[in-house]
Design an enzyme around this catalytic site. Structure first.
Site, short mmCIF file in Angstrom:
data_model
loop_
_atom_site.label_atom_id
_atom_site.label_comp_id
_atom_site.label_asym_id
_atom_site.label_seq_id
_atom_site.Cartn_x
_atom_site.Cartn_y
_atom_site.Cartn_z
N GLN A 259 59.51 50.15 20.66
CA GLN A 259 60.05 50.29 19.31
C GLN A 259 61.26 51.20 19.28
OE1 GLN A 259 59.23 48.32 16.60
NE2 GLN A 259 58.40 47.45 18.48
N HIS A 262 64.75 49.66 19.57
CA HIS A 262 65.36 48.83 18.52
C HIS A 262 66.56 49.50 17.87
CE1 HIS A 262 63.21 45.10 18.00
NE2 HIS A 262 62.05 45.70 18.08
N GLU A 327 53.91 49.88 10.46
CA GLU A 327 54.19 48.46 10.61
C GLU A 327 53.29 47.85 11.70
OE1 GLU A 327 58.10 47.77 12.11
OE2 GLU A 327 58.12 45.64 11.56
N HIS A 328 53.25 48.53 12.85
CA HIS A 328 52.42 48.07 13.98
C HIS A 328 51.46 49.19 14.37
CE1 HIS A 328 56.48 46.17 14.57
NE2 HIS A 328 55.74 45.07 14.62
N ASP A 361 55.25 40.36 18.74
CA ASP A 361 56.66 40.21 18.36
C ASP A 361 57.16 38.81 18.65
OD1 ASP A 361 56.83 42.84 17.60
OD2 ASP A 361 57.73 43.53 19.48
N HIS A 420 50.65 33.24 -33.09
CA HIS A 420 49.62 32.98 -32.07
C HIS A 420 48.34 32.54 -32.78
CE1 HIS A 420 52.35 35.03 -29.36
NE2 HIS A 420 51.52 34.87 -28.35
#
Lengths: 436, 436
Positions: A259, A262, A327-328, A361, A420
């Site tokens: 990670q 990235h 996230e992971h 991934d 209504h």
């Protein structure tokens, strides 16, 4: 050197909160710039899109077709090597198989009052898939966004991906065609989001825009939300690993760095109950960083945003994981099934020692578009139903209508909505079952 | 006088597009004001919230508890009349029964490669329900937002509803307690959205904010989206009716007016193949308007935004309905089941002559929080899963890992992500099934 946080200390909750509140990624204020680009494209259409593309991507576009003679998706796809095509095909097949299992069922039932109720799922008509340029132009992301859209039944899938100077990855081009992208425009940035939203030249508006992008793209999606649908606002990627003595520190270090590489704003965190495990992983990260071609990015990420958290026990580790809502999340522990039920908030969970995040991934088939920046507290990863919507359907006959009418009248009266009430009383008073 | 559009004419598509593009509702630019309020509350907390509440709602709040001695939810609920309580209870029961049918299933499976895949649904920890003040403070909306949240398993439901001068509807208070609201704060506007997002005084941040509001609330939700979850951006209400000769014009007129009375920016549209049906409905609307206590609002809405569309046939009527993608669609025709399969875009569909929209607004059990402003093209009404999220779970053993590894290596290489590749190759090279 890694940052350590100690879960056994009294001030840990505050320390963790402060750590999680640290800004990551771009914090520049891009709102006004984006507002201006959106308004410009809305007013001027293809001319504005071509102008921004010439300026930012050094690419000349026809302002009507929004195409360039120098960018041909089919020619680019043909340049994708055979073994890479095979890997893309394999990933696409597995993504298709996985998402097919998410297909929702229509549901119709009649209740005790005789009211027929239910819902029907229908696909969106059109979707725009935004693919970033540069570092983050990934064929895997094209598949993760476009394959579920196609599978959902979306008739028109439009891809935008900037092609600076005419350059576009052969693999991105191949993945787009494999996934069934119907139209491609070599544009990017807020101008691409604007063109997808308002239309420009031959590009007619889409109903929803998905896919990651930089701060300008994220802000543009936020501003057009409501006029079109969007997926979540994507932030920098994250991994959280809970490891015990059964884990191999070298493997964990590799996962954390996967990670970190990235982006400098990515975040990798290890939680362990065993201090020696933390120490070994820390050493392994340092050792592996030195032999990584992405060392500079990865090291900045690890030293700025990474952490090793020492937990009292696995229960506290799960609590911390829920607070982080990563996230992971890898459960690299002896018996992950024992801990899994305690995990409430994470985008995707990877169980055991042979499930590094990288499998997910690319090829497990599960979607890699997942909530970041703690959004797993309230949102899910991308799935088939993000390209469909649930239309509610209801029918009362005269008897069911009569059963519900008194409550409707009482509530409409309380809410000060006489029309209504009348829409009910007029049917009560005139009677009849044929509508007259 | 109603506006007529003629679907049999050559320029109809352009006319319809222009009609749908007409602005409705507030178009003032509130973005900067909202940005300032959010920043103020984020920095100053309860003090800022109390200050805005004193200014806009003439209500003095304790800046720590965010409560007023003049607003007691339980005392207010006790003032709700017994017959109204019964109607609220009945609606709550039916909403519960309906949404229980939306409960999603967890799913786990092992595929041909031996990879275990699946997902688990978990509720959000906390949700904020925004309830507007004034005209739009509806007990039915409290139920529609809070009942599904409770049913989903949300542990903490926080309601904000402004109480100008200490005034709050008894029915809103009763509905809140009935639905299981855990905390209530008499605040509104962008400051309430800010308090729910960042926390203020004793109000700690929630994970998601749902519920309708004015332009300031809508913009505030848009700006905090990502840090918290939000539902869709709510616009003015809409109804579209497709009617044939089997419909009673008086009934249709009442249904059209039931949306017109919400707000001057509401929109009611009739589509019919039979011009005499359109004429009769037009006359009935005019007649009914005169005896409506909400006439001023309703007339402005009808004359400004309403329309009667003459279609060539029911096929074209369905096409037009899909283009409009209305929040509510009534099929007031002889055989609605024949047309229903052609309807792709609508928030909720009401079939036949005895299902006026008002039934669904209150007590069919279906949710009345529905996509407006053509958002039914890409989004669904509120449902149980809006208060849950789907966490992906995956596991590979050594064999499954070995099967997937080559494709992961190829894709990671192509994407220029060597640490991703290493997280796989390091497991391949060191072998062993225990992680060491």
């Amino acid at each position: 050197m890694a940052r350590w946080l100690d879960g056994t200390k009294g001030n840990f909750a505050d320390e963790l909160a402060a750590f999680l509140a640290e800004p990551r990624g771009e914090v520049e204020d891009v709102a006004q710039t984006v507002t201006d680009v959106l308004a410009d494209v809305r007013a001027k259409g293809g001319e504005a899109v071509a102008r921004y593309t010439a300026k930012f991507d050094r690419l000349t576009l026809d302002p009507v077709t929004l195409q360039s003679d120098n960018v041909d998706l089919h020619a680019l796809a043909a340049g994708c090597p055979a073994d890479l095509r095979e890997a893309i095909d394999y990933a696409a097949e597995r993504i298709t198989a996985y998402h097919e299992r998410q297909r929702p069922s229509d549901n119709f039932f009649k209740d005790a009052e005789g009211i027929e109720l239910g819902w029907r799922w229908t696909p969106l008509d059109s979707v725009g898939v935004y693919v970033p340029g540069g570092l983050a132009s990934y064929p895997s992301s094209v598949l993760m966004n476009a394959v579920p859209a196609k599978l959902a039944g979306v008739k028109r899938i439009v891809m935008t991906a900037p092609a600076p100077g005419g350059q576009l990855s052969n693999a991105v081009a191949y993945a787009a065609l494999k996934a069934g992208v119907d139209e491609y425009y070599p544009i990017g940035g807020a101008q691409a989001v604007a063109a997808l939203t308002f239309g420009a030249g031959h590009l007619t508006p889409v109903d929803k825009i998905v896919g990651p992008g930089n701060a300008y793209v994220a802000e543009a999606k936020r501003q057009v939300f409501g006029r079109v649908g969007i997926d979540t606002i994507a932030g920098p990627s994250e991994i959280l690993v809970i490891a015990d003595e059964s884990a191999n520190p070298d493997w964990i270090a590799a996962d954390l760095l996967s990670q970190c590489e990235h982006d400098t704003s990515s975040q990798s965190i290890l939680i362990t109950v065993e201090k020696p495990v933390g120490k070994s992983v820390e050493e392994a990260v340092e050792k592996q960083l030195k032999s990584l071609s992405t060392e500079v990015r990865a090291r900045t990420s690890w030293e700025t945003h990474g952490a090793i958290i020492l937990a009292k026990d696995l229960d506290q580790a799960a609590d911390i994981a829920n607070e982080i809502a990563a996230e992971h999340l890898e459960l690299a522990i002896d018996d992950p099934d024992i801990l899994l039920p305690q995990i409430r908030h994470a985008g995707a969970v990877f169980l055991g020692h042979h499930t590094p995040e990288a499998l997910g991934d690319y090829v497990t088939g599960s979607n890699h578009v997942l909530p970041t920046s703690r959004a797993a507290r309230f949102s899910s990863g991308l799935g088939l139903t993000d390209f469909m919507k649930r239309m509610s359907v209801q029918r009362a006959g005269p008897d069911g209508f009569a059963a519900l009418a008194p409550s409707v009248l009482r509530l409409a009266e309380a809410e000060g909505l006489p029309a209504h009430a009348r829409s009910v009383s007029i049917r009560t008073n005139s009677g009849g079952s044929d509508g007259r």
